[in-house]
Scaffold this motif. Structure first.
Motif, PDB file in Angstrom:
ATOM      1  N   LEU A  29       0.827  -1.203   0.000  1.00 48.51           N
ATOM      2  CA  LEU A  29       0.000   0.000   0.000  1.00 48.51           C
ATOM      3  C   LEU A  29       0.863   1.256   0.000  1.00 48.51           C
ATOM      4  CD1 LEU A  29      -2.842   1.250   0.208  1.00 48.51           C
ATOM      5  CD2 LEU A  29      -2.606   1.091   2.694  1.00 48.51           C
ATOM      6  N   SER A  30       1.931   1.233   0.781  1.00 47.24           N
ATOM      7  CA  SER A  30       2.822   2.399   0.791  1.00 47.24           C
ATOM      8  C   SER A  30       3.528   2.560  -0.549  1.00 47.24           C
ATOM      9  CB  SER A  30       3.843   2.281   1.924  1.00 47.24           C
ATOM     10  OG  SER A  30       4.792   1.292   1.634  1.00 47.24           O
ATOM     11  N   ALA A  31       3.808   1.452  -1.236  1.00 45.34           N
ATOM     12  CA  ALA A  31       4.413   1.547  -2.558  1.00 45.34           C
ATOM     13  C   ALA A  31       3.458   2.187  -3.553  1.00 45.34           C
ATOM     14  CB  ALA A  31       4.833   0.163  -3.051  1.00 45.34           C
ATOM     15  N   ILE A  32       2.173   1.885  -3.436  1.00 46.82           N
ATOM     16  CA  ILE A  32       1.177   2.517  -4.319  1.00 46.82           C
ATOM     17  C   ILE A  32       1.124   4.021  -4.061  1.00 46.82           C
ATOM     18  CG2 ILE A  32      -1.299   2.701  -4.791  1.00 46.82           C
ATOM     19  CD1 ILE A  32      -1.460  -0.336  -4.293  1.00 46.82           C
ATOM     20  N   ILE A  33       1.129   4.394  -2.779  1.00 41.60           N
ATOM     21  CA  ILE A  33       1.058   5.818  -2.421  1.00 41.60           C
ATOM     22  C   ILE A  33       2.286   6.574  -2.922  1.00 41.60           C
ATOM     23  CG2 ILE A  33       1.060   7.420  -0.450  1.00 41.60           C
ATOM     24  CD1 ILE A  33      -0.640   5.312   1.037  1.00 41.60           C
ATOM     25  N   THR A  34       3.449   5.938  -2.885  1.00 42.25           N
ATOM     26  CA  THR A  34       4.698   6.600  -3.295  1.00 42.25           C
ATOM     27  C   THR A  34       5.066   6.334  -4.745  1.00 42.25           C
ATOM     28  OG1 THR A  34       6.002   4.748  -2.453  1.00 42.25           O
ATOM     29  CG2 THR A  34       5.609   6.593  -0.946  1.00 42.25           C
ATOM     30  N   HIS A  35       4.156   5.756  -5.521  1.00 48.61           N
ATOM     31  CA  HIS A  35       4.331   5.513  -6.955  1.00 48.61           C
ATOM     32  C   HIS A  35       5.496   4.569  -7.260  1.00 48.61           C
ATOM     33  CE1 HIS A  35       1.287   8.493  -7.738  1.00 48.61           C
ATOM     34  NE2 HIS A  35       1.955   9.371  -7.005  1.00 48.61           N
ATOM     35  N   HIS A  36       5.598   3.495  -6.458  1.00 52.29           N
ATOM     36  CA  HIS A  36       6.559   2.432  -6.732  1.00 52.29           C
ATOM     37  C   HIS A  36       5.789   1.180  -7.134  1.00 52.29           C
ATOM     38  CE1 HIS A  36       9.139   5.060  -4.251  1.00 52.29           C
ATOM     39  NE2 HIS A  36      10.111   4.566  -5.019  1.00 52.29           N
ATOM     40  N   ASN A  37       6.503   0.172  -7.569  1.00 51.74           N
ATOM     41  CA  ASN A  37       5.867  -1.079  -7.966  1.00 51.74           C
ATOM     42  C   ASN A  37       5.452  -1.855  -6.713  1.00 51.74           C
ATOM     43  OD1 ASN A  37       5.048  -3.473  -9.073  1.00 51.74           O
ATOM     44  ND2 ASN A  37       6.979  -3.916 -10.099  1.00 51.74           N
ATOM     45  N   PRO A  38       4.143  -2.023  -6.480  1.00 53.75           N
ATOM     46  CA  PRO A  38       3.722  -2.705  -5.251  1.00 53.75           C
ATOM     47  C   PRO A  38       4.082  -4.188  -5.230  1.00 53.75           C
ATOM     48  CG  PRO A  38       1.823  -2.195  -6.616  1.00 53.75           C
ATOM     49  CD  PRO A  38       3.001  -1.547  -7.257  1.00 53.75           C
TER      50      PRO A  38
END
Length: 109
Positions: A29-38
């Motif tokens: 979820l944090s990867a989605i928020i920070t525009h990384h590959n989840p």
């Protein structure tokens, strides 16, 4: 209902499994928020969190090491065997959590 060794094994299993699954999902979820590959984030977190979940499920490593120390040097092997059973239950929980995350993300990404 379940007390003693079986109850602690079940507790250690689910605590370690929950830590791997929960940490990986929230990290995704944090990867989605920070525009990384989840998916790659969840993959790496599920692998990295296994050892920490194992240690946390056993209540820290110092108590485990004390039990093993007493078992070896004081020849009290039952507490040492019980600790080994808890360790195996927590390890299986970590691995099941890892497999569930791999299933969610569709395998190694």
């Amino acid at each position: 209902m379940f007390s003693g060794v079986i109850g602690n094994c079940i507790l250690d299993f689910f605590v370690s499994m929950g830590m791997v699954i929960g940490g990986s999902l929230l990290g995704g979820l944090s990867a989605i928020i920070t525009h990384h590959n989840p998916f790659s984030t969840m993959n790496s977190l599920s692998d990295d969190l296994k050892i920490w979940a194992l240690a946390a499920a056993l209540g820290g490593t110092m108590d485990t090491l004390r039990v093993i120390h007493r078992g070896v040097f004081d020849f009290s092997f039952m507490p040492m065997a019980r600790t080994f059973v808890y360790l195996v239950a927590a390890f299986i929980g970590c691995q099941v959590g890892y497999v569930i995350i791999q299933w969610i993300i569709g395998g190694e990404k």
